[in-house]
Write a protein that holds these residues in place. Sequence first.
Motif, PDB file in Angstrom:
ATOM      1  N   GLU A 179       0.841  -1.213  -0.116  1.00 27.81           N
ATOM      2  CA  GLU A 179       0.037  -0.056  -0.047  1.00 27.81           C
ATOM      3  C   GLU A 179       0.909   1.223   0.006  1.00 27.81           C
ATOM      4  O   GLU A 179       0.443   2.305  -0.305  1.00 27.81           O
ATOM      5  N   GLY A 180       2.189   1.121   0.227  1.00 27.45           N
ATOM      6  CA  GLY A 180       3.049   2.350   0.460  1.00 27.45           C
ATOM      7  C   GLY A 180       2.990   3.031   1.654  1.00 27.45           C
ATOM      8  O   GLY A 180       1.982   2.865   2.438  1.00 27.45           O
ATOM      9  N   VAL A 181       3.458   4.007   1.906  1.00 27.65           N
ATOM     10  CA  VAL A 181       3.400   4.845   3.118  1.00 27.65           C
ATOM     11  C   VAL A 181       2.468   5.848   3.032  1.00 27.65           C
ATOM     12  O   VAL A 181       2.187   6.532   2.018  1.00 27.65           O
ATOM     13  N   PRO A 182       1.488   5.843   4.011  1.00 26.40           N
ATOM     14  CA  PRO A 182       0.107   6.443   4.082  1.00 26.40           C
ATOM     15  C   PRO A 182       0.430   7.991   4.314  1.00 26.40           C
ATOM     16  O   PRO A 182       1.120   8.325   5.066  1.00 26.40           O
ATOM     17  N   ILE A 183       0.147   8.956   3.322  1.00 28.72           N
ATOM     18  CA  ILE A 183       0.544  10.386   3.163  1.00 28.72           C
ATOM     19  C   ILE A 183      -0.718  11.100   3.158  1.00 28.72           C
ATOM     20  O   ILE A 183      -1.400  10.898   1.986  1.00 28.72           O
ATOM     21  N   PRO A 184      -1.131  11.737   3.948  1.00 25.27           N
ATOM     22  CA  PRO A 184      -2.334  12.733   3.801  1.00 25.27           C
ATOM     23  C   PRO A 184      -2.503  13.714   2.731  1.00 25.27           C
ATOM     24  O   PRO A 184      -1.513  14.416   2.652  1.00 25.27           O
ATOM     25  N   GLY A 185      -3.473  13.492   1.948  1.00 27.09           N
ATOM     26  CA  GLY A 185      -3.549  14.227   0.997  1.00 27.09           C
ATOM     27  C   GLY A 185      -2.883  14.128  -0.337  1.00 27.09           C
ATOM     28  O   GLY A 185      -2.836  14.840  -1.305  1.00 27.09           O
TER      29      GLY A 185
ATOM     30  N   THR B 177       2.996  19.201  -5.153  1.00 31.08           N
ATOM     31  CA  THR B 177       2.859  20.276  -4.206  1.00 31.08           C
ATOM     32  C   THR B 177       2.361  19.701  -2.697  1.00 31.08           C
ATOM     33  O   THR B 177       2.950  20.193  -1.452  1.00 31.08           O
ATOM     34  N   ALA B 178       1.383  18.945  -2.818  1.00 28.65           N
ATOM     35  CA  ALA B 178       0.776  18.413  -1.530  1.00 28.65           C
ATOM     36  C   ALA B 178       1.729  17.475  -0.754  1.00 28.65           C
ATOM     37  O   ALA B 178       1.884  17.350   0.316  1.00 28.65           O
ATOM     38  N   PHE B 179       2.350  16.691  -1.688  1.00 27.69           N
ATOM     39  CA  PHE B 179       3.605  15.878  -1.315  1.00 27.69           C
ATOM     40  C   PHE B 179       4.619  16.655  -0.637  1.00 27.69           C
ATOM     41  O   PHE B 179       5.100  16.239   0.521  1.00 27.69           O
TER      42      PHE B 179
ATOM     43  N   CYS C  38       5.594  18.740   6.978  1.00 28.53           N
ATOM     44  CA  CYS C  38       4.813  18.442   8.262  1.00 28.53           C
ATOM     45  C   CYS C  38       5.552  17.236   8.981  1.00 28.53           C
ATOM     46  O   CYS C  38       5.745  17.190  10.036  1.00 28.53           O
ATOM     47  N   ALA C  39       5.851  16.399   8.121  1.00 33.36           N
ATOM     48  CA  ALA C  39       6.409  15.209   8.615  1.00 33.36           C
ATOM     49  C   ALA C  39       7.890  15.439   9.297  1.00 33.36           C
ATOM     50  O   ALA C  39       8.342  14.687  10.352  1.00 33.36           O
ATOM     51  N   ALA C  40       8.633  16.252   8.753  1.00 29.76           N
ATOM     52  CA  ALA C  40       9.956  16.466   9.248  1.00 29.76           C
ATOM     53  C   ALA C  40       9.934  17.865  10.493  1.00 29.76           C
ATOM     54  O   ALA C  40      10.946  18.168  10.816  1.00 29.76           O
ATOM     55  N   SER C  41       8.708  18.359  10.705  1.00 26.14           N
ATOM     56  CA  SER C  41       8.430  18.991  11.747  1.00 26.14           C
ATOM     57  C   SER C  41       8.877  18.537  13.048  1.00 26.14           C
ATOM     58  O   SER C  41       8.591  17.548  13.390  1.00 26.14           O
ATOM     59  N   PRO C  42       9.189  19.308  14.119  1.00 27.60           N
ATOM     60  CA  PRO C  42       9.180  18.866  15.584  1.00 27.60           C
ATOM     61  C   PRO C  42       8.065  17.963  16.251  1.00 27.60           C
ATOM     62  O   PRO C  42       8.180  17.140  16.825  1.00 27.60           O
ATOM     63  N   ARG C  43       6.778  18.520  15.899  1.00 26.44           N
ATOM     64  CA  ARG C  43       5.474  18.011  16.019  1.00 26.44           C
ATOM     65  C   ARG C  43       4.527  17.606  14.814  1.00 26.44           C
ATOM     66  O   ARG C  43       3.806  18.184  14.497  1.00 26.44           O
TER      67      ARG C  43
ATOM     68  N   PHE D 163       0.815  12.225  10.296  1.00 27.32           N
ATOM     69  CA  PHE D 163       2.273  12.134   9.494  1.00 27.32           C
ATOM     70  C   PHE D 163       3.388  11.193  10.220  1.00 27.32           C
ATOM     71  O   PHE D 163       4.186  11.011   9.540  1.00 27.32           O
ATOM     72  N   GLU D 164       2.809  10.458  11.213  1.00 27.66           N
ATOM     73  CA  GLU D 164       3.863   9.627  11.756  1.00 27.66           C
ATOM     74  C   GLU D 164       4.620   8.618  10.838  1.00 27.66           C
ATOM     75  O   GLU D 164       5.861   8.277  11.034  1.00 27.66           O
ATOM     76  N   ALA D 165       3.719   7.932  10.049  1.00 26.22           N
ATOM     77  CA  ALA D 165       4.224   6.788   9.103  1.00 26.22           C
ATOM     78  C   ALA D 165       5.265   7.430   8.222  1.00 26.22           C
ATOM     79  O   ALA D 165       6.273   6.798   7.921  1.00 26.22           O
ATOM     80  N   LEU D 166       5.092   8.736   7.509  1.00 27.98           N
ATOM     81  CA  LEU D 166       5.964   9.297   6.771  1.00 27.98           C
ATOM     82  C   LEU D 166       7.151   9.854   7.529  1.00 27.98           C
ATOM     83  O   LEU D 166       8.374   9.593   7.005  1.00 27.98           O
ATOM     84  N   THR D 167       6.909  10.374   8.903  1.00 24.98           N
ATOM     85  CA  THR D 167       8.322  10.616   9.381  1.00 24.98           C
ATOM     86  C   THR D 167       9.178   9.178   9.619  1.00 24.98           C
ATOM     87  O   THR D 167      10.313   9.615   9.467  1.00 24.98           O
ATOM     88  N   GLU D 168       8.629   8.192   9.949  1.00 23.94           N
ATOM     89  CA  GLU D 168       9.484   7.093  10.141  1.00 23.94           C
ATOM     90  C   GLU D 168       9.845   6.599   9.119  1.00 23.94           C
ATOM     91  O   GLU D 168      11.406   6.252   9.039  1.00 23.94           O
ATOM     92  N   ALA D 169       9.220   6.825   7.904  1.00 22.04           N
ATOM     93  CA  ALA D 169      10.024   6.459   6.667  1.00 22.04           C
ATOM     94  C   ALA D 169      10.998   7.277   6.149  1.00 22.04           C
ATOM     95  O   ALA D 169      12.125   6.753   5.626  1.00 22.04           O
TER      96      ALA D 169
END
Length: 275
Positions: free
Chosen positions: A96-102, A165-167, A173-178, A183-189
């Motif tokens: 399914e790939g990494v879930p990314i909102p939007g 652009t959404a990506f 968002c995934a690379a932000s401090p919070r 976005f947790e799955a994308l941050t982990e990836a």
Amino acid sequence: MPTSQPRKSRKRTREIREQSRATGARYTEVMRANDRTRDGAQQSPPPSRIPTRTLLLPLVPDALTGLYELDELLLRLRKEMVLDRAGVLMGYRDSEGVPIPGAPIKDVFEAYWRVRDALPEGTEELVDGTEEYPPNMLLLVGPDGGNVTHLAAIEVAEADLALLTAFAYALDCAASPRPGPEFEALTEALGELGRVPYYPWMPEGDEATVARWVRRSLSPVLISPFEGPRGVADLETLSGVLRYAEDLGWEAVEVDQDEEQAAERVIWNMMRAAM
């Protein structure tokens, strides 16, 4: 005096031009409608149904390198790697790939390939240094006889630019401090990619390092190089040069000092965004 070279047509170019004449659609629209992604995606809808945007780009190898290196990273986000016991990559397994909102990664991956394929044939060879003067793209020659840059106008789907652009926003968002739970799955990836880049050209570092690299790689198509107080005038100037050369069927044209300076400003803006 302008300089010119006979236009060199390849088989694919001839076929697309024949379709263009037959349908009345623009050459680049027909080219994009015939492109398929690496995964064998279905042919795009007829070009007349797709809202598009024209991007005028100097084809600067150093600025475009990241765009051509981004495919493996996106593939890592989309599919699961299959490694042998020694850790050697054997291939990829559908997932399914990494879930990314939007910005579903499957759609982002396909949008990336459609935008990349909209670049003139020969751009990849120009970027990797295997072809210094690809056919079917315009070369600007300065008043002193030196090469300034290759120039091209490409048409891309608005929907594809919106996905990329959404990506890019999701990366921030995934690379932000919070990053938030969505976005947790994308941050982990991103963190895993930075720890184990696998390919030497992929970024190494934390989530923010990887996110910045991806955004810089996408900058040639997401950030206009026509910035600053002279941006509108530079766009008009270089668009006029391109139209002039296309009307005459030339692949090289000598520009005057003002046109050369306009191209140099655009190149600088593009390089700054990519670096």
